[in-house]
Design an enzyme around this catalytic site. Structure first.
Site: not given
Ligand code: 0X9
Ligand code: ZN
Length: 424
Positions: A176, A305, A379
């Site tokens: 991302h 992420h 994350e």
């Protein structure tokens, strides 16, 4: 002239301009979705540049999402909050302030010898540094997974001190575009693995006894676009129809891929657009082919992420549990306990669907599905553990080191548990 046409022209000029888009007085709100009427109201918001922008798309009641509100929509948003009795918290009072703090030397590029972790670097600078490492260390080889849509190389490093003996771990980071702390922490971890001394036996053990395949920036085009034009960019940069750009590269893999449905969007303009077909993106296609080509060497797949502070495991598309649920969950547990022990950063963990939100076509689910190995999504931190200040994915560079330290500790613990369970 009609207000809407003016804003379209303004938008066009803003995008055509070489200067990055600004987010002065844009606020980020964290919203807890409590029922379906709130969910529908949020789903119906008009999104895009100069409009509302979701950091997380609303998918189900019970979910917590971050929403960016531009100053011109502040009143509109407050009306919505009152009308729907939304439970909201102001997380970031002025997004541009964070963006200004994030790049002290403004798009610095640096000689490979001076590479560091007090700034975020262009992909070319990261690559020069990888080649520099290759020239310094026998155990390092620069590896290439493929090329991007705009023709950039997708490069990584293989670090292996005992070829043919060590079990393998694959790390995919910055798929991302806007999640910059992932690639910065990945290069920090690479450096630490290579420079750890006998005084750091746990890190030395990781460096000596694991065959690492590490790609700091998978979404190279998106990352550069996010640096140069639009900080919030998430997707790839392929053309979709006439006006939309990009596919969510973490919805595009051959693991319960679906265009739309519970875990992705079928709308080309949305941030979770799954793509016109499975592996439509050259980046996901080539990385998956590369992974398959080394599958015999791989024991664990990790995707990095930010910024929900979680470790996620299969599945994303269903609440059904995988047969190895207990074992994989205990890998998460060991990793999270070690991570939190370092700086106190709270993380949650568990299957994606129930822990964060439903997803389809993600890379780490694909690794488990296609290769049969444990696949996890990290994350990273989105809040300064020490001060409580929230950054989402716009973290000042002083967060890179503590984030990397806690993540590396968690990797050591995960490896320890994986050995006990026979995964390594
Ligand atoms: O939505 C995502 O792709 C990830 N969150 S993010 O805010 N970084 O975009 C979470 C994906 C987790 N799903 C699986 N890996 N299965
Ligand atoms: Zn992400």
């Amino acid at each position: 002239m009609h207000l809407k046409s003016i804003s379209v022209i303004v938008l066009f000029l803003a995008l055509a301009n070489a200067e990055p888009a600004r987010f002065d007085n844009y606020r980020v709100y964290t919203i807890s979705i409590q029922d379906d009427s709130q969910l529908d109201a949020l789903k119906n918001l008009q999104t895009g540049p100069q409009q509302y922008e979701f950091i997380d798309e609303p998918r189900k009641s019970g979910q917590e999402i971050d929403l960016i509100v531009p100053p011109q929509l502040q009143d509109d948003f407050e009306d919505l909050v009152t009308q729907k009795s939304l439970k909201v918290e102001l997380s970031i009072p002025n997004l541009q302030n964070l963006i200004d703090r994030e790049s002290p030397r403004k798009f610095a590029s640096r000689a490979a010898e001076d590479f560091g972790w007090d700034d975020y670097y262009p992909v070319d600078t990261i690559y020069e540094w990888l080649y520099h490492l290759e020239s310094l260390y026998d155990e390092v080889t620069v590896i290439k997974a493929g090329d991007s849509f705009e023709g950039r190389e997708i490069l990584g490093v293989n670090i292996n001190r005992r070829p043919g003996v060590n079990p393998g771990i694959f790390i995919e980071s910055n798929i991302h575009a806007r999640e910059w702390i992932t690639s910065a922490s990945t290069t920090w971890i690479i450096n630490k693995l290579l420079t750890a001394t006998d005084a750091e036996p746990e890190i030395r053990d990781l460096a000596d006894n694991i065959n690492w395949y590490i790609f700091p920036v998978i979404n190279v085009d998106g990352y550069q676009y996010s640096r140069e034009h639009y900080r919030l960019w998430r997707k790839t940069r392929s053309d979709q129809g006439l006006i939309c750009v990009g596919v969510d590269p973490n919805r595009n893999w051959a693991s319960f891929w679906e265009k739309g449905g519970i875990g992705s969007s079928g709308n080309m303009c949305d941030i979770t657009f799954a793509g016109p077909e499975v592996f439509s993106e050259i980046e996901t296609r080539s990385v998956s082919e590369y992974v398959l080509s080394i599958r015999d060497n791989l024991n664990i797949y990790l995707a990095f992420h930010s910024a929900a502070q979680m470790i996620l495991m299969p599945w994303g598309h269903t609440t059904d549990l995988i047969p190895e649920h207990t074992e994989h969950l205990s890998l998460c547990e060991a990793a999270v306990n070690a991570l939190t022990a370092r700086h106190g950063t709270p993380y949650t963990y568990g299957p994606t669907y129930t822990t964060i939100y439903p997803t389809t076509g993600t890379s780490s689910d694909w690794a488990y599905y296609a290769l049969g190995i444990p696949g996890f999504t990290y994350e990273f931190r989105g809040t300064n553990t020490a001060t409580g200040e929230r950054y989402s994915f716009v973290a000042p560079p002083d967060q890179i080191q503590p984030n990397s330290e806690e993540v590396l500790d968690s990797l050591a613990a995960m490896v320890g548990r994986a050995r006990e369970l026979g995964y390594l």
